[in-house]
Design a protein around this motif. Structure first.
Motif, PDB file in Angstrom:
ATOM      1  N   UNK A  20       0.804  -1.214   0.000  1.00  0.00           N
ATOM      2  CA  UNK A  20       0.000   0.000   0.000  1.00  0.00           C
ATOM      3  C   UNK A  20       0.843   1.272   0.000  1.00  0.00           C
ATOM      4  N   UNK A  21       2.163   1.152   0.238  1.00  0.00           N
ATOM      5  CA  UNK A  21       2.988   2.357   0.178  1.00  0.00           C
ATOM      6  C   UNK A  21       4.327   2.050  -0.466  1.00  0.00           C
ATOM      7  N   UNK A  22       4.957   3.109  -0.945  1.00  0.00           N
ATOM      8  CA  UNK A  22       6.312   3.029  -1.495  1.00  0.00           C
ATOM      9  C   UNK A  22       7.144   4.099  -0.808  1.00  0.00           C
ATOM     10  N   UNK A  23       8.434   3.803  -0.632  1.00  0.00           N
ATOM     11  CA  UNK A  23       9.300   4.750   0.047  1.00  0.00           C
ATOM     12  C   UNK A  23      10.681   4.790  -0.557  1.00  0.00           C
ATOM     13  N   UNK A  24      11.346   5.922  -0.365  1.00  0.00           N
ATOM     14  CA  UNK A  24      12.731   6.121  -0.778  1.00  0.00           C
ATOM     15  C   UNK A  24      13.463   6.649   0.449  1.00  0.00           C
ATOM     16  N   UNK A  25      14.595   5.998   0.809  1.00  0.00           N
ATOM     17  CA  UNK A  25      15.297   6.309   2.041  1.00  0.00           C
ATOM     18  C   UNK A  25      16.776   6.545   1.758  1.00  0.00           C
ATOM     19  N   UNK A  26      17.364   7.436   2.537  1.00  0.00           N
ATOM     20  CA  UNK A  26      18.791   7.726   2.420  1.00  0.00           C
ATOM     21  C   UNK A  26      19.438   7.546   3.781  1.00  0.00           C
ATOM     22  N   UNK A  27      20.589   6.869   3.768  1.00  0.00           N
ATOM     23  CA  UNK A  27      21.325   6.630   4.999  1.00  0.00           C
ATOM     24  C   UNK A  27      22.813   6.788   4.697  1.00  0.00           C
ATOM     25  N   UNK A  28      23.324   7.985   4.832  1.00  0.00           N
ATOM     26  CA  UNK A  28      24.720   8.243   4.490  1.00  0.00           C
ATOM     27  C   UNK A  28      24.951   8.079   3.002  1.00  0.00           C
ATOM     28  N   UNK A  29      25.848   7.177   2.627  1.00  0.00           N
ATOM     29  CA  UNK A  29      26.130   6.926   1.215  1.00  0.00           C
ATOM     30  C   UNK A  29      25.202   5.895   0.595  1.00  0.00           C
ATOM     31  N   UNK A 122      25.501  -9.233  13.103  1.00  0.00           N
ATOM     32  CA  UNK A 122      25.941  -9.378  11.719  1.00  0.00           C
ATOM     33  C   UNK A 122      26.940 -10.522  11.669  1.00  0.00           C
ATOM     34  N   UNK A 123      27.028 -11.162  10.534  1.00  0.00           N
ATOM     35  CA  UNK A 123      28.006 -12.235  10.380  1.00  0.00           C
ATOM     36  C   UNK A 123      29.424 -11.690  10.275  1.00  0.00           C
ATOM     37  N   UNK A 124      29.553 -10.369  10.056  1.00  0.00           N
ATOM     38  CA  UNK A 124      30.874  -9.744  10.066  1.00  0.00           C
ATOM     39  C   UNK A 124      31.337  -9.443  11.480  1.00  0.00           C
ATOM     40  N   UNK A 125      30.505  -9.762  12.455  1.00  0.00           N
ATOM     41  CA  UNK A 125      30.763  -9.611  13.887  1.00  0.00           C
ATOM     42  C   UNK A 125      31.071  -8.170  14.301  1.00  0.00           C
ATOM     43  N   UNK A 126      30.323  -7.233  13.779  1.00  0.00           N
ATOM     44  CA  UNK A 126      30.405  -5.869  14.281  1.00  0.00           C
ATOM     45  C   UNK A 126      28.990  -5.335  14.493  1.00  0.00           C
ATOM     46  N   UNK A 127      28.862  -4.414  15.408  1.00  0.00           N
ATOM     47  CA  UNK A 127      27.576  -3.804  15.720  1.00  0.00           C
ATOM     48  C   UNK A 127      27.654  -2.350  15.272  1.00  0.00           C
ATOM     49  N   UNK A 128      26.586  -1.871  14.637  1.00  0.00           N
ATOM     50  CA  UNK A 128      26.578  -0.474  14.224  1.00  0.00           C
ATOM     51  C   UNK A 128      25.182   0.105  14.352  1.00  0.00           C
ATOM     52  N   UNK A 129      25.074   1.392  14.143  1.00  0.00           N
ATOM     53  CA  UNK A 129      23.807   2.107  14.190  1.00  0.00           C
ATOM     54  C   UNK A 129      23.622   2.807  12.858  1.00  0.00           C
ATOM     55  N   UNK A 130      22.503   2.544  12.207  1.00  0.00           N
ATOM     56  CA  UNK A 130      22.202   3.192  10.933  1.00  0.00           C
ATOM     57  C   UNK A 130      21.025   4.140  11.133  1.00  0.00           C
ATOM     58  N   UNK A 131      21.191   5.371  10.704  1.00  0.00           N
ATOM     59  CA  UNK A 131      20.114   6.352  10.747  1.00  0.00           C
ATOM     60  C   UNK A 131      19.627   6.583   9.330  1.00  0.00           C
ATOM     61  N   UNK A 132      18.311   6.601   9.154  1.00  0.00           N
ATOM     62  CA  UNK A 132      17.732   6.785   7.825  1.00  0.00           C
ATOM     63  C   UNK A 132      16.718   7.915   7.845  1.00  0.00           C
ATOM     64  N   UNK A 133      16.646   8.613   6.726  1.00  0.00           N
ATOM     65  CA  UNK A 133      15.671   9.667   6.515  1.00  0.00           C
ATOM     66  C   UNK A 133      15.068   9.417   5.146  1.00  0.00           C
ATOM     67  N   UNK A 134      13.755   9.487   5.041  1.00  0.00           N
ATOM     68  CA  UNK A 134      13.147   9.205   3.748  1.00  0.00           C
ATOM     69  C   UNK A 134      11.739   9.715   3.630  1.00  0.00           C
ATOM     70  N   UNK A 135      11.154   9.451   2.475  1.00  0.00           N
ATOM     71  CA  UNK A 135       9.757   9.827   2.231  1.00  0.00           C
ATOM     72  C   UNK A 135       8.963   8.576   1.854  1.00  0.00           C
ATOM     73  N   UNK A 136       7.710   8.602   2.213  1.00  0.00           N
ATOM     74  CA  UNK A 136       6.782   7.515   1.891  1.00  0.00           C
ATOM     75  C   UNK A 136       5.532   8.111   1.269  1.00  0.00           C
ATOM     76  N   UNK A 137       4.947   7.333   0.357  1.00  0.00           N
ATOM     77  CA  UNK A 137       3.655   7.736  -0.188  1.00  0.00           C
ATOM     78  C   UNK A 137       2.733   6.532  -0.140  1.00  0.00           C
ATOM     79  N   UNK A 138       1.561   6.713   0.474  1.00  0.00           N
ATOM     80  CA  UNK A 138       0.577   5.644   0.594  1.00  0.00           C
ATOM     81  C   UNK A 138      -0.454   5.796  -0.508  1.00  0.00           C
ATOM     82  N   UNK A 139      -0.728   4.682  -1.190  1.00  0.00           N
ATOM     83  CA  UNK A 139      -1.691   4.657  -2.301  1.00  0.00           C
ATOM     84  C   UNK A 139      -3.038   4.160  -1.777  1.00  0.00           C
ATOM     85  N   UNK A 140      -3.960   5.084  -1.544  1.00  0.00           N
ATOM     86  CA  UNK A 140      -5.317   4.735  -1.083  1.00  0.00           C
ATOM     87  C   UNK A 140      -6.338   5.461  -1.917  1.00  0.00           C
TER      88      UNK A 140
END
Length: 140
Positions: A20-29, A122-140
């Motif tokens: 019901x929705x589509x989104x585009x997100x950016x997280x750093x690179x 993760x199987x690479x055995x490291x822990x990290x924090x990812x921050x994301x910012x994006x837009x969503x549009x709901x189709x109704x």
């Protein structure tokens, strides 16, 4: 008659899980595109696919399964679980926490997502924090 009942059950199950929705997100690179079920329900899900323009970034796919802890006409707060697989790299498990803000009162289908995902395994055995910012549009 049994075939008719089975077909109607399959059609009913598919209607509850349709995107019901589509989104585009950016997280750093790294960017992602996603589709998901209704974000205004108590539980919703999303599939995100990597949309990278960086050559050494791994292509990946993630499944997000979320629960809205707070819902209003203009704001949702959610948390959940993320399971991802990054080709040529690793698998990841994370715990996303995010806000969906619907800033335009006359057009609540447009939303802004702010999300933080601690990757706790993760199987690479490291822990990290990812921050994301994006837009969503709901189709109704």
């Amino acid at each position: 008659m049994l075939i008719f009942i089975l077909k109607s059950q399959v059609a009913n199950a598919q209607s509850k899980l349709r995107p019901t929705f589509a989104g585009v997100y950016q997280s750093g690179l790294v960017g992602q595109v996603g589709i998901g079920t209704d974000v205004d329900q108590k539980y919703f899900g999303e599939i995100r696919i990597g949309a990278n323009d960086v050559l050494d970034a791994d292509f990946g796919i993630e499944g997000h399964f979320s629960r809205n802890l707070y819902r209003s006409d203009w704001f949702n707060f959610h948390t959940g679980a993320m399971f991802g697989y990054y080709f040529y790299s690793s698998a990841r498990i994370g715990l996303p926490i995010g806000f969906t803000i619907k800033p335009i009162e006359s057009h609540r289908n447009f939303a802004i997502l702010m999300e933080a995902t601690p990757n706790v395994f993760t199987f690479d055995s490291y822990v990290n924090l990812r921050a994301s910012l994006g837009i969503r549009y709901t189709f109704r």
